[in-house]
Design a protein around this motif. Structure first.
Motif, short mmCIF file in Angstrom:
data_model
loop_
_atom_site.label_atom_id
_atom_site.label_comp_id
_atom_site.label_asym_id
_atom_site.label_seq_id
_atom_site.Cartn_x
_atom_site.Cartn_y
_atom_site.Cartn_z
N ALA A 1 0.83 -1.21 0.00
CA ALA A 1 0.00 0.00 0.00
C ALA A 1 0.86 1.26 0.00
CB ALA A 1 -0.93 -0.01 1.21
N LEU A 2 1.88 1.30 0.85
CA LEU A 2 2.74 2.47 0.94
C LEU A 2 3.53 2.67 -0.35
CD1 LEU A 2 3.96 2.01 4.61
CD2 LEU A 2 2.50 3.86 3.77
N ASP A 3 4.01 1.58 -0.94
CA ASP A 3 4.78 1.69 -2.17
C ASP A 3 3.92 2.06 -3.37
OD1 ASP A 3 7.15 1.20 -0.88
OD2 ASP A 3 7.21 -0.93 -1.39
N LEU A 4 2.60 1.80 -3.28
CA LEU A 4 1.69 2.20 -4.35
C LEU A 4 1.31 3.68 -4.24
CD1 LEU A 4 -0.71 -0.86 -4.69
CD2 LEU A 4 0.87 0.02 -6.42
N GLY A 5 1.74 4.33 -3.15
CA GLY A 5 1.47 5.76 -3.01
C GLY A 5 0.59 6.14 -1.85
N ALA A 6 0.24 5.18 -0.98
CA ALA A 6 -0.59 5.51 0.18
C ALA A 6 0.14 6.49 1.10
CB ALA A 6 -0.95 4.25 0.95
#
Length: 302
Positions: free
Chosen positions: A240-245
């Protein structure tokens, strides 16, 4: 922001913990270290970092004391602070976020989690740098204005979770609920969300697919997305964080923590908005070849 250009300041009274964090973040070679709050403040003032990782419980000046000083300094207030602490206490997490901390990570540290959360905070700072570079190059940029009462788009299909979020966040902003990707996109275009909240995965929706659809829309590209994910699912958190969250909140969550984290995201969005609008206004009125523009490049904290 590339790993080679990011400047990190790691602060902990335990040198072993600093060594562990440094090794976990070895992709970022520009690191400085401090073993006290006083030393951290001195180093930050000497050379403002892009990110500070700060221990909460230090003798003398605590991490909370240091955070308050840093956030009170006009030249350092924009620097994101991630608290790194052994205290897994919701009340302390809420206090840290209210002081202006960007995130709160508990020990023992998990390398994948720490790296993902560092990347997420550096990505936020890169937004402002990109706007500044575009304006300096003469590209016209605009930025939306956050309404006085923020719009929160919550994508959820579980009734009990919807009720809990409604009770928890009703005073934080105007809530809009969607149960599907199509409804989420429709509401996002109608109400210009300040923050989007969604589950990593529910019985009817894939949160990652919905996030990708939202991020593909130019008007929604920079809207912060906050995932709700099972506490034990580090892989989902990292993805999630690496997808831009902007954040991942573990469930089951404490209402006070959810509220504090969402308010922190909103406050960050407002700070970025103020910085971006100031940059846009500046470059609209200054000749990029003038001595004033050259002086600005030397002085600007970015």
């Amino acid at each position: 922001m590339s790993a080679n250009s990011a400047r990190l300041l790691l602060v902990d009274d335990d040198p072993l913990t600093i060594r562990i964090m440094s090794q976990m973040l070895d992709a970022y070679p520009d690191q400085r270290f401090a073993t006290s709050g006083e030393a951290a403040i001195a180093l930050a003032k000497d050379s403002p970092p892009d990110l500070i990782l700060l221990d909460a419980d230090m003798p003398g000046m605590t991490g909370f004391d240091a955070c308050e000083v840093l956030k009170g300094d006009a030249n350092l207030a924009h620097v994101p602070i991630i608290f790194v602490t052994s205290h897994d206490a919701p009340a302390l997490e809420v206090d840290a976020l209210k002081l202006g901390a960007a995130d709160y990570v508990t020990k023992p540290l998990i390398a994948a989690q720490l790296k993902a959360r560092v990347r997420a905070q550096l990505r936020v700072r890169q937004i402002v740098k990109d706007i500044d570079q575009d304006c300096r190059a003469g590209k016209s940029r605009t930025w939306p204005v956050t309404p006085a009462r923020p719009n929160l788009l919550i994508i959820e299909d579980d009734l009990s979770t919807i009720q809990l979020m409604r009770r928890t966040l009703e005073n934080t902003g105007t809530l809009h609920f969607a149960a599907s990707r199509e409804e989420a996109l429709r509401l996002a275009h109608s109400y210009a969300p300040t923050v989007v909240l969604l589950d990593t995965h529910t019985s009817h929706n894939d949160g990652f697919e919905i996030c990708a659809a939202l991020k593909a829309e130019p008007a929604l590209e920079h809207v912060p997305v906050v995932y709700i994910s099972p506490a034990a699912d580090i892989d989902a958190e990292q993805r999630a964080l690496d997808l831009g969250a902007a954040d991942v909140i573990a469930k089951p969550f404490k209402a006070a923590v959810l509220q504090a984290r969402i308010q922190s995201i909103i406050d960050t969005a407002r700070r970025i908005e103020a910085e971006v609008h100031a940059i846009i206004q500046y470059w609209q009125t200054v000749d990029t070849d003038s001595p004033q523009a050259t002086a600005r490049e030397r002085k600007h904290p970015l």
